[in-house]
Design a protein around this motif. Structure first.
Motif, PDB file in Angstrom:
ATOM      1  N   THR A  12      -4.284   4.100   8.893  1.00  0.00           N
ATOM      2  CA  THR A  12      -5.777   3.829   9.295  1.00  0.00           C
ATOM      3  C   THR A  12      -6.535   4.136   8.057  1.00  0.00           C
ATOM      4  O   THR A  12      -6.083   4.593   6.950  1.00  0.00           O
ATOM      5  CB  THR A  12      -6.044   4.537  10.687  1.00  0.00           C
ATOM      6  N   SER A  13      -7.818   3.997   8.261  1.00  0.00           N
ATOM      7  CA  SER A  13      -8.728   4.238   7.162  1.00  0.00           C
ATOM      8  C   SER A  13      -8.820   5.827   6.975  1.00  0.00           C
ATOM      9  O   SER A  13      -9.283   6.141   6.156  1.00  0.00           O
ATOM     10  CB  SER A  13     -10.146   3.849   7.647  1.00  0.00           C
ATOM     11  N   TRP A  14      -8.499   6.469   8.021  1.00  0.00           N
ATOM     12  CA  TRP A  14      -8.391   7.920   8.024  1.00  0.00           C
ATOM     13  C   TRP A  14      -7.302   8.765   7.918  1.00  0.00           C
ATOM     14  O   TRP A  14      -7.022   9.889   8.057  1.00  0.00           O
ATOM     15  CB  TRP A  14      -9.441   8.593   9.045  1.00  0.00           C
ATOM     16  N   GLN A  46       0.835  -1.237   0.087  1.00  0.00           N
ATOM     17  CA  GLN A  46      -0.119  -0.042  -0.152  1.00  0.00           C
ATOM     18  C   GLN A  46       0.752   1.248   0.066  1.00  0.00           C
ATOM     19  O   GLN A  46       0.469   2.361   0.478  1.00  0.00           O
ATOM     20  CB  GLN A  46      -0.857   0.195   1.172  1.00  0.00           C
ATOM     21  N   ARG A  69       1.829   5.991   2.790  1.00  0.00           N
ATOM     22  CA  ARG A  69       1.182   4.841   2.987  1.00  0.00           C
ATOM     23  C   ARG A  69       0.002   5.150   4.120  1.00  0.00           C
ATOM     24  O   ARG A  69       0.461   5.733   5.229  1.00  0.00           O
ATOM     25  CB  ARG A  69       2.205   4.030   3.743  1.00  0.00           C
ATOM     26  N   PRO A  70      -1.183   4.460   3.982  1.00  0.00           N
ATOM     27  CA  PRO A  70      -2.030   4.582   4.954  1.00  0.00           C
ATOM     28  C   PRO A  70      -1.558   3.970   6.127  1.00  0.00           C
ATOM     29  O   PRO A  70      -1.220   2.777   5.982  1.00  0.00           O
ATOM     30  CB  PRO A  70      -3.491   4.031   4.362  1.00  0.00           C
ATOM     31  N   THR A  78      -2.995   8.998   6.825  1.00  0.00           N
ATOM     32  CA  THR A  78      -1.684   8.505   5.994  1.00  0.00           C
ATOM     33  C   THR A  78      -0.249   9.089   6.343  1.00  0.00           C
ATOM     34  O   THR A  78      -0.315  10.345   6.616  1.00  0.00           O
ATOM     35  CB  THR A  78      -1.930   8.718   4.467  1.00  0.00           C
TER      36      THR A  78
END
Length: 167
Positions: free
Chosen positions: A132-134, A91, A129-130, A136
């Motif tokens: 968490t979902s919120w 990712q 790179r992310p 980066t």
């Protein structure tokens, strides 16, 4: 922005931007009237964008005309940018940007008594790179070089290293 879908992986963009600039804080600083930067900017250009499964490459040209209250900053700038984004394993996204810009100032510099000309090179590299979902994480390096300036007081090299959390 006017976008033309040329093929399934190639687009062309015609872009225009107008920007009003207000630098009241400069006028309050007791600088000579020639240094006033308030005014406006017009930009017009075109870009080609190539997209494929793993990334994107975009290149183009745009012309910028900056008109200011004081003559010191009125100029034409010719920009030649190229940028790319690549999706990597785990990712991670890699981004790179390079731009050459030529600045031709319209009026004579009031200190050096000649028209300023700049050759500005800018390079940016970034890994994203992310986490968490919120959020980066972003690691970034930027280098700017104005070594080709015909007035030595405006020459510079700048390196910026950044570690950012984008939310």
């Amino acid at each position: 922005r006017l976008t033309l879908q040329e093929t399934s992986f190639l687009t062309g963009d015609l872009v225009y931007m107008f920007k009003a600039q207000d630098y009241k804080w400069l006028e309050q600083g007791g600088l000579p009237w020639q240094s006033r930067r308030g005014g406006y900017v017009n930009q017009i250009g075109f870009f080609q964008t190539f997209r494929w499964k793993r990334g994107t490459v975009r290149a183009g040209f745009y012309w910028e005309r900056e008109v200011t209250d004081g003559p010191q900053w009125t100029q034409n700038i010719y920009h030649f940018p190229i940028e790319g984004y690549l999706n990597l394993p785990w990712q991670i996204g890699a981004y790179a940007y390079f731009e050459y810009a030529y600045g031709a100032y319209s009026n004579m510099d009031y200190i050096f008594m000649k028209n300023r000309r700049d050759n500005l090179f800018t390079f940016t590299a970034q890994l994203r790179r992310p986490i968490t979902s919120w959020a980066t994480a972003v690691a970034m390096y930027t280098h700017a070089n104005n070594d080709g300036c015909n007035i030595s007081d405006y020459r510079y090299h700048r390196n910026i290293y950044s570690l950012l959390l984008q939310v």
